[in-house]
Motif scaffolding. Structure first.
Motif, PDB file in Angstrom:
ATOM      1  N   GLU A  46       0.745   6.658  -8.728  1.00  0.00           N
ATOM      2  CA  GLU A  46      -0.270   5.709  -9.156  1.00  0.00           C
ATOM      3  C   GLU A  46      -0.299   4.496  -8.235  1.00  0.00           C
ATOM      4  O   GLU A  46       0.713   4.132  -7.643  1.00  0.00           O
ATOM      5  N   THR A  47      -1.468   3.859  -8.174  1.00  0.00           N
ATOM      6  CA  THR A  47      -1.594   2.622  -7.411  1.00  0.00           C
ATOM      7  C   THR A  47      -0.955   1.479  -8.194  1.00  0.00           C
ATOM      8  O   THR A  47      -0.558   1.651  -9.354  1.00  0.00           O
ATOM      9  N   VAL A  48      -0.937   0.307  -7.597  1.00  0.00           N
ATOM     10  CA  VAL A  48      -0.360  -0.873  -8.219  1.00  0.00           C
ATOM     11  C   VAL A  48      -1.070  -1.252  -9.520  1.00  0.00           C
ATOM     12  O   VAL A  48      -0.488  -1.873 -10.395  1.00  0.00           O
ATOM     13  N   VAL A  49      -2.327  -0.861  -9.674  1.00  0.00           N
ATOM     14  CA  VAL A  49      -3.077  -1.188 -10.893  1.00  0.00           C
ATOM     15  C   VAL A  49      -3.224   0.026 -11.816  1.00  0.00           C
ATOM     16  O   VAL A  49      -4.050   0.015 -12.731  1.00  0.00           O
ATOM     17  N   VAL A  89       4.842  -5.005   3.734  1.00  0.00           N
ATOM     18  CA  VAL A  89       4.808  -6.354   4.280  1.00  0.00           C
ATOM     19  C   VAL A  89       5.924  -6.503   5.309  1.00  0.00           C
ATOM     20  O   VAL A  89       7.108  -6.384   4.990  1.00  0.00           O
ATOM     21  N   LEU A  90       5.526  -6.745   6.543  1.00  0.00           N
ATOM     22  CA  LEU A  90       6.481  -6.912   7.640  1.00  0.00           C
ATOM     23  C   LEU A  90       7.008  -8.335   7.711  1.00  0.00           C
ATOM     24  O   LEU A  90       8.187  -8.552   7.988  1.00  0.00           O
ATOM     25  N   GLU A  91       6.101  -9.301   7.497  1.00  0.00           N
ATOM     26  CA  GLU A  91       6.466 -10.724   7.573  1.00  0.00           C
ATOM     27  C   GLU A  91       5.609 -11.512   6.603  1.00  0.00           C
ATOM     28  O   GLU A  91       4.434 -11.194   6.410  1.00  0.00           O
ATOM     29  N   GLY A  92       6.191 -12.547   6.022  1.00  0.00           N
ATOM     30  CA  GLY A  92       5.428 -13.487   5.226  1.00  0.00           C
ATOM     31  C   GLY A  92       5.261 -13.096   3.775  1.00  0.00           C
ATOM     32  O   GLY A  92       5.981 -12.250   3.247  1.00  0.00           O
ATOM     33  N   GLU A  93       4.262 -13.748   3.143  1.00  0.00           N
ATOM     34  CA  GLU A  93       3.967 -13.540   1.729  1.00  0.00           C
ATOM     35  C   GLU A  93       2.473 -13.300   1.549  1.00  0.00           C
ATOM     36  O   GLU A  93       1.655 -14.058   2.061  1.00  0.00           O
ATOM     37  N   LEU A  94       2.137 -12.279   0.797  1.00  0.00           N
ATOM     38  CA  LEU A  94       0.747 -11.913   0.551  1.00  0.00           C
ATOM     39  C   LEU A  94       0.490 -11.940  -0.948  1.00  0.00           C
ATOM     40  O   LEU A  94       1.165 -11.253  -1.714  1.00  0.00           O
ATOM     41  N   GLU A  95      -0.482 -12.751  -1.349  1.00  0.00           N
ATOM     42  CA  GLU A  95      -0.912 -12.776  -2.743  1.00  0.00           C
ATOM     43  C   GLU A  95      -2.178 -11.942  -2.837  1.00  0.00           C
ATOM     44  O   GLU A  95      -3.112 -12.141  -2.053  1.00  0.00           O
ATOM     45  N   VAL A  96      -2.206 -11.007  -3.778  1.00  0.00           N
ATOM     46  CA  VAL A  96      -3.396 -10.165  -3.947  1.00  0.00           C
ATOM     47  C   VAL A  96      -3.943 -10.375  -5.359  1.00  0.00           C
ATOM     48  O   VAL A  96      -3.223 -10.206  -6.348  1.00  0.00           O
ATOM     49  N   ASP A  97      -5.219 -10.737  -5.414  1.00  0.00           N
ATOM     50  CA  ASP A  97      -5.936 -10.945  -6.676  1.00  0.00           C
ATOM     51  C   ASP A  97      -6.688  -9.655  -6.977  1.00  0.00           C
ATOM     52  O   ASP A  97      -7.553  -9.239  -6.209  1.00  0.00           O
ATOM     53  N   TYR A  98      -6.364  -9.034  -8.117  1.00  0.00           N
ATOM     54  CA  TYR A  98      -7.011  -7.798  -8.544  1.00  0.00           C
ATOM     55  C   TYR A  98      -8.018  -8.056  -9.664  1.00  0.00           C
ATOM     56  O   TYR A  98      -8.335  -7.169 -10.440  1.00  0.00           O
ATOM     57  N   GLU A 100      -9.512  -8.710 -13.025  1.00  0.00           N
ATOM     58  CA  GLU A 100      -9.028  -8.516 -14.391  1.00  0.00           C
ATOM     59  C   GLU A 100      -7.653  -7.854 -14.452  1.00  0.00           C
ATOM     60  O   GLU A 100      -6.977  -7.930 -15.471  1.00  0.00           O
ATOM     61  N   LYS A 101      -7.243  -7.213 -13.383  1.00  0.00           N
ATOM     62  CA  LYS A 101      -5.948  -6.513 -13.350  1.00  0.00           C
ATOM     63  C   LYS A 101      -4.795  -7.441 -12.986  1.00  0.00           C
ATOM     64  O   LYS A 101      -3.650  -7.025 -12.925  1.00  0.00           O
ATOM     65  N   GLY A 102      -5.099  -8.701 -12.677  1.00  0.00           N
ATOM     66  CA  GLY A 102      -4.045  -9.670 -12.419  1.00  0.00           C
ATOM     67  C   GLY A 102      -3.845  -9.996 -10.954  1.00  0.00           C
ATOM     68  O   GLY A 102      -4.554  -9.512 -10.070  1.00  0.00           O
ATOM     69  N   VAL A 103      -2.857 -10.849 -10.699  1.00  0.00           N
ATOM     70  CA  VAL A 103      -2.502 -11.309  -9.357  1.00  0.00           C
ATOM     71  C   VAL A 103      -1.051 -10.923  -9.103  1.00  0.00           C
ATOM     72  O   VAL A 103      -0.200 -11.079  -9.979  1.00  0.00           O
ATOM     73  N   ARG A 104      -0.785 -10.427  -7.909  1.00  0.00           N
ATOM     74  CA  ARG A 104       0.588 -10.061  -7.541  1.00  0.00           C
ATOM     75  C   ARG A 104       0.919 -10.661  -6.175  1.00  0.00           C
ATOM     76  O   ARG A 104       0.036 -10.837  -5.343  1.00  0.00           O
ATOM     77  N   ILE A 116      -7.320   1.389  -5.240  1.00  0.00           N
ATOM     78  CA  ILE A 116      -8.343   2.167  -4.525  1.00  0.00           C
ATOM     79  C   ILE A 116      -9.741   1.695  -4.953  1.00  0.00           C
ATOM     80  O   ILE A 116     -10.481   1.135  -4.162  1.00  0.00           O
ATOM     81  N   GLY A 117     -10.103   1.915  -6.211  1.00  0.00           N
ATOM     82  CA  GLY A 117     -11.440   1.586  -6.692  1.00  0.00           C
ATOM     83  C   GLY A 117     -11.545   0.221  -7.333  1.00  0.00           C
ATOM     84  O   GLY A 117     -12.627  -0.163  -7.778  1.00  0.00           O
ATOM     85  N   VAL A 118     -10.467  -0.520  -7.412  1.00  0.00           N
ATOM     86  CA  VAL A 118     -10.482  -1.862  -8.001  1.00  0.00           C
ATOM     87  C   VAL A 118     -10.606  -2.886  -6.876  1.00  0.00           C
ATOM     88  O   VAL A 118      -9.770  -2.921  -5.963  1.00  0.00           O
ATOM     89  N   ALA A 119     -11.646  -3.712  -6.951  1.00  0.00           N
ATOM     90  CA  ALA A 119     -11.853  -4.742  -5.921  1.00  0.00           C
ATOM     91  C   ALA A 119     -10.694  -5.726  -5.936  1.00  0.00           C
ATOM     92  O   ALA A 119     -10.182  -6.089  -7.006  1.00  0.00           O
ATOM     93  N   HIS A 120     -10.274  -6.127  -4.742  1.00  0.00           N
ATOM     94  CA  HIS A 120      -9.156  -7.052  -4.621  1.00  0.00           C
ATOM     95  C   HIS A 120      -9.301  -7.892  -3.357  1.00  0.00           C
ATOM     96  O   HIS A 120     -10.032  -7.528  -2.437  1.00  0.00           O
ATOM     97  N   ASN A 121      -8.592  -9.040  -3.363  1.00  0.00           N
ATOM     98  CA  ASN A 121      -8.633  -9.970  -2.239  1.00  0.00           C
ATOM     99  C   ASN A 121      -7.214 -10.413  -1.929  1.00  0.00           C
ATOM    100  O   ASN A 121      -6.499 -10.883  -2.820  1.00  0.00           O
TER     101      ASN A 121
END
Length: 150
Positions: A46-49, A89-98, A100-104, A116-121
């Protein structure tokens, strides 16, 4: 004094022999092609969401790997993927906003099966460049990333 010299000579010879045996043993292991141990990063269907992993059909398989670099504060823009994507993640910190599925938040050394099918930034929340290895597991003719609205 002569006795001490012989003791030192014997100790030196003993040390030399031990090192020689160790080197022969290491070469023997290499000759047997013993693979290095593998360190698992993740394993999931399964994906992260929570989406089930499904590979595109109807075209020859195609795997594409890319390193994505974001400057501090830079964003990927809202997008989706039409295929499974492994991110590491090779370096640094990445915040991903999903949405309604939350932020990680993902940090160096962490892996994710991206939505896959859930829009994210994605956004670099660190003070240095963030680099992520993205492996897109798709098919010929499919774009790995499609723009999406939130």
């Amino acid at each position: 004094m002569l006795g001490n010299l012989r003791i030192r000579e014997r100790a030196a010879i003993s040390l030399f022999c031990t090192v020689a045996v160790a080197l022969v043993w290491v070469d023997a292991l290499r000759a047997r092609d013993v693979p290095p141990p593998a360190v698992p990063l993740l394993s999931s269907g399964e994906t992260v969401v929570g989406e089930r992993i499904a590979y595109p059909a109807g075209a020859p398989a195609k795997v594409t790997a890319a390193v994505v670099t974001l400057a501090p504060g830079q964003e990927t823009g809202w997008h989706t993927h039409g295929m499974p994507v492994l991110g590491y993640v090779l370096e640094g910190e990445l915040e991903v906003d999903y949405g309604e599925k939350g932020v990680r938040v993902y940090r160096a050394g962490e892996a994710v099966l991206e939505a896959i099918g859930v829009a994210h930034n994605g956004r670099n929340i660190g003070v240095a460049p963030m680099r992520v290895l993205a492996v897109f597991m798709g098919a010929d003719g499919l774009k790995p990333t499609e723009p999406a609205s939130r």
